[in-house]
Design a protein around this motif. Sequence first.
Motif, PDB file in Angstrom:
ATOM      1  N   ALA A  63       0.150  48.570  18.533  1.00  0.00           N
ATOM      2  CA  ALA A  63       0.719  49.772  19.142  1.00  0.00           C
ATOM      3  C   ALA A  63       1.957  49.425  19.964  1.00  0.00           C
ATOM      4  O   ALA A  63       2.961  50.150  19.940  1.00  0.00           O
ATOM      5  CB  ALA A  63      -0.329  50.466  20.010  1.00  0.00           C
ATOM      6  N   ALA A  64       1.899  48.314  20.695  1.00  0.00           N
ATOM      7  CA  ALA A  64       3.049  47.890  21.492  1.00  0.00           C
ATOM      8  C   ALA A  64       4.215  47.510  20.594  1.00  0.00           C
ATOM      9  O   ALA A  64       5.379  47.810  20.900  1.00  0.00           O
ATOM     10  CB  ALA A  64       2.662  46.718  22.388  1.00  0.00           C
ATOM     11  N   LEU A 123      22.764  46.042  28.366  1.00  0.00           N
ATOM     12  CA  LEU A 123      21.769  45.062  27.941  1.00  0.00           C
ATOM     13  C   LEU A 123      20.722  44.847  29.022  1.00  0.00           C
ATOM     14  O   LEU A 123      19.517  44.761  28.738  1.00  0.00           O
ATOM     15  CB  LEU A 123      22.448  43.735  27.592  1.00  0.00           C
ATOM     16  CG  LEU A 123      23.272  43.708  26.306  1.00  0.00           C
ATOM     17  CD1 LEU A 123      24.023  42.383  26.194  1.00  0.00           C
ATOM     18  CD2 LEU A 123      22.389  43.909  25.088  1.00  0.00           C
ATOM     19  N   MET A 124      21.157  44.758  30.263  1.00  0.00           N
ATOM     20  CA  MET A 124      20.205  44.587  31.359  1.00  0.00           C
ATOM     21  C   MET A 124      19.276  45.791  31.470  1.00  0.00           C
ATOM     22  O   MET A 124      18.051  45.651  31.616  1.00  0.00           O
ATOM     23  CB  MET A 124      20.939  44.387  32.686  1.00  0.00           C
ATOM     24  CG  MET A 124      20.005  44.232  33.889  1.00  0.00           C
ATOM     25  SD  MET A 124      20.894  44.056  35.448  1.00  0.00           S
ATOM     26  CE  MET A 124      21.654  45.677  35.591  1.00  0.00           C
ATOM     27  N   HIS A 125      19.825  47.004  31.380  1.00  0.00           N
ATOM     28  CA  HIS A 125      18.998  48.202  31.479  1.00  0.00           C
ATOM     29  C   HIS A 125      18.023  48.309  30.308  1.00  0.00           C
ATOM     30  O   HIS A 125      16.891  48.785  30.479  1.00  0.00           O
ATOM     31  CB  HIS A 125      19.882  49.444  31.555  1.00  0.00           C
ATOM     32  CG  HIS A 125      20.450  49.702  32.911  1.00  0.00           C
ATOM     33  ND1 HIS A 125      19.713  50.242  33.933  1.00  0.00           N
ATOM     34  CD2 HIS A 125      21.689  49.467  33.421  1.00  0.00           C
ATOM     35  CE1 HIS A 125      20.457  50.347  35.017  1.00  0.00           C
ATOM     36  NE2 HIS A 125      21.666  49.883  34.733  1.00  0.00           N
ATOM     37  N   THR A 126      18.439  47.851  29.133  1.00  0.00           N
ATOM     38  CA  THR A 126      17.530  47.851  27.991  1.00  0.00           C
ATOM     39  C   THR A 126      16.328  46.953  28.268  1.00  0.00           C
ATOM     40  O   THR A 126      15.175  47.325  28.028  1.00  0.00           O
ATOM     41  CB  THR A 126      18.260  47.376  26.726  1.00  0.00           C
ATOM     42  OG1 THR A 126      19.373  48.241  26.461  1.00  0.00           O
ATOM     43  CG2 THR A 126      17.329  47.385  25.524  1.00  0.00           C
ATOM     44  N   ARG A 127      16.596  45.760  28.791  1.00  0.00           N
ATOM     45  CA  ARG A 127      15.499  44.853  29.135  1.00  0.00           C
ATOM     46  C   ARG A 127      14.580  45.461  30.187  1.00  0.00           C
ATOM     47  O   ARG A 127      13.344  45.410  30.065  1.00  0.00           O
ATOM     48  CB  ARG A 127      16.055  43.512  29.643  1.00  0.00           C
ATOM     49  CG  ARG A 127      14.978  42.564  30.180  1.00  0.00           C
ATOM     50  CD  ARG A 127      15.574  41.265  30.679  1.00  0.00           C
ATOM     51  NE  ARG A 127      16.477  41.426  31.798  1.00  0.00           N
ATOM     52  CZ  ARG A 127      16.090  41.475  33.080  1.00  0.00           C
ATOM     53  NH1 ARG A 127      14.816  41.423  33.404  1.00  0.00           N
ATOM     54  NH2 ARG A 127      16.999  41.600  34.041  1.00  0.00           N
ATOM     55  N   ARG A 132       9.512  47.981  31.834  1.00  0.00           N
ATOM     56  CA  ARG A 132       8.813  49.116  32.460  1.00  0.00           C
ATOM     57  C   ARG A 132       7.835  49.752  31.486  1.00  0.00           C
ATOM     58  O   ARG A 132       6.716  50.125  31.859  1.00  0.00           O
ATOM     59  CB  ARG A 132       9.848  50.139  32.945  1.00  0.00           C
ATOM     60  CG  ARG A 132       9.275  51.255  33.797  1.00  0.00           C
ATOM     61  CD  ARG A 132      10.377  52.170  34.293  1.00  0.00           C
ATOM     62  NE  ARG A 132      11.409  51.441  35.004  1.00  0.00           N
ATOM     63  CZ  ARG A 132      12.635  51.233  34.564  1.00  0.00           C
ATOM     64  NH1 ARG A 132      13.004  51.731  33.374  1.00  0.00           N
ATOM     65  NH2 ARG A 132      13.515  50.564  35.269  1.00  0.00           N
ATOM     66  N   ASP A 133       8.239  49.865  30.235  1.00  0.00           N
ATOM     67  CA  ASP A 133       7.359  50.435  29.228  1.00  0.00           C
ATOM     68  C   ASP A 133       6.081  49.602  29.097  1.00  0.00           C
ATOM     69  O   ASP A 133       4.972  50.143  29.013  1.00  0.00           O
ATOM     70  CB  ASP A 133       8.083  50.498  27.882  1.00  0.00           C
ATOM     71  CG  ASP A 133       7.197  51.040  26.775  1.00  0.00           C
ATOM     72  OD1 ASP A 133       7.163  52.265  26.601  1.00  0.00           O
ATOM     73  OD2 ASP A 133       6.534  50.239  26.101  1.00  0.00           O
ATOM     74  N   GLY A 134       6.235  48.289  29.073  1.00  0.00           N
ATOM     75  CA  GLY A 134       5.055  47.438  28.985  1.00  0.00           C
ATOM     76  C   GLY A 134       4.155  47.557  30.191  1.00  0.00           C
ATOM     77  O   GLY A 134       2.924  47.596  30.060  1.00  0.00           O
ATOM     78  N   GLU A 135       4.757  47.631  31.377  1.00  0.00           N
ATOM     79  CA  GLU A 135       3.951  47.753  32.594  1.00  0.00           C
ATOM     80  C   GLU A 135       3.209  49.080  32.642  1.00  0.00           C
ATOM     81  O   GLU A 135       2.094  49.157  33.181  1.00  0.00           O
ATOM     82  CB  GLU A 135       4.854  47.581  33.816  1.00  0.00           C
ATOM     83  CG  GLU A 135       5.392  46.156  33.965  1.00  0.00           C
ATOM     84  CD  GLU A 135       6.469  46.013  35.013  1.00  0.00           C
ATOM     85  OE1 GLU A 135       6.739  44.882  35.430  1.00  0.00           O
ATOM     86  OE2 GLU A 135       7.053  47.048  35.403  1.00  0.00           O
ATOM     87  N   GLU A 136       3.805  50.117  32.069  1.00  0.00           N
ATOM     88  CA  GLU A 136       3.143  51.420  32.030  1.00  0.00           C
ATOM     89  C   GLU A 136       2.016  51.478  31.001  1.00  0.00           C
ATOM     90  O   GLU A 136       1.237  52.444  30.989  1.00  0.00           O
ATOM     91  CB  GLU A 136       4.177  52.512  31.728  1.00  0.00           C
ATOM     92  CG  GLU A 136       5.169  52.736  32.864  1.00  0.00           C
ATOM     93  CD  GLU A 136       6.295  53.673  32.479  1.00  0.00           C
ATOM     94  OE1 GLU A 136       6.387  54.021  31.272  1.00  0.00           O
ATOM     95  OE2 GLU A 136       7.101  54.027  33.362  1.00  0.00           O
TER      96      GLU A 136
END
Length: 380
Positions: A63-64, A123-127, A132-136
């Motif tokens: 899913a990730a 690029l930094m904001h993409t990372r 953040r998506d993973g932490e959520e």
Amino acid sequence: MCRLALKSADDPFSPYEVLTAMEAMREGYDGSGLGLLLRGISFEDFNYKPNRPILSGIVQSEAALHRLNKFMEDRGFELRYDHEFDLDRRVLEVGDQYKYVIRVYRLPDDWSSKSEEEVENLLMHTRLDLRRDGEEHDGDLTVFSFWPDVMMIKEVGWPLQVGDGLSLHDGRIKARVVMAQGRQNTNYGINLYACHPFFIQGISTMTNGENTAFVPIRDWLLGLHKPGYQGYQSDSEVFTHILHYTLKELKLPLQAYKHIITPLKTEELEKHPSGDFLRGLRDSCRRLIIDGPNCVIGTLSDETCLMVMDHKKMRPGTVGGRPGCWAMASEMCGVESLVPDRDRSLDFQPMREHTVIIPPDRKELVIWSQFDPYPLAQAA
């Protein structure tokens, strides 16, 4: 204590060489984690173009991985290469990771008209958005870097154990610069984001020691409200952000880093040819003064490598090598493992005033002292 090792060479080499040097220093850490950063990358089965960003991280579930794919596709990134490690899960301490991610992307078409600074920020904001998506989602996606010509690996276990589990000895990935840190888990629970090296916009550092001034430094950096200054699962991550702040925000030369984190005493500045400027720099960046003991090793996008010590100088650091190949390590045996065919009389152990630099051309070692004239012309 942790242990640090770095090799920089004209000819790309296997990261397994640096893991072997870490093994030589094995008694200095507890095997709670390994961090690797590679620059000047070449893949055996892919013709890599250094202007394309590489995404490094770990995906914990199908899913990730689906979310990651959709995220990148929605933003116009085209996947050009997906490295598949030859895993030996029996060797890995954490044998149930779904996928170790090393992926090369083509930039979105609409980025072609953007400036270099705009691309770096995107690029930094993409990372950060991926993190953040993973932490959520309960940590099912971990992202260590997303940058051209940089890849990172972090995992729990002894260095050679991780290297064997990922088959890093197979020669399929090589680099001109490799940083490695064996993390001793003394202050925090095991969290791969807390594993050195740390990275932001092409700048990376790793540290042996303890940053007892962590809290005030962290709070000052957070107060700047810069998007990349966040996380801080480790007290050493601020060293990376201070270097970034020095070079990217203040736009000062590399020599300023040492003057910011460990400024000279007032009586020393009174005798310094650039004393007035350096006093002003010290006063304006007072909250970024570190309190060790620390040895910091860093690298920049142009493959410059550096080592600095704090005033206490209670953590070891040694540099040695020859034209075309240099090493930095916590112990002499680490340097010996990485560059055995060097002139040992040129080995150098920096003192509290030194910044040791391996330039991108790797012709010779540069040793700069805080007592040297400061390059004001570059700082103007």
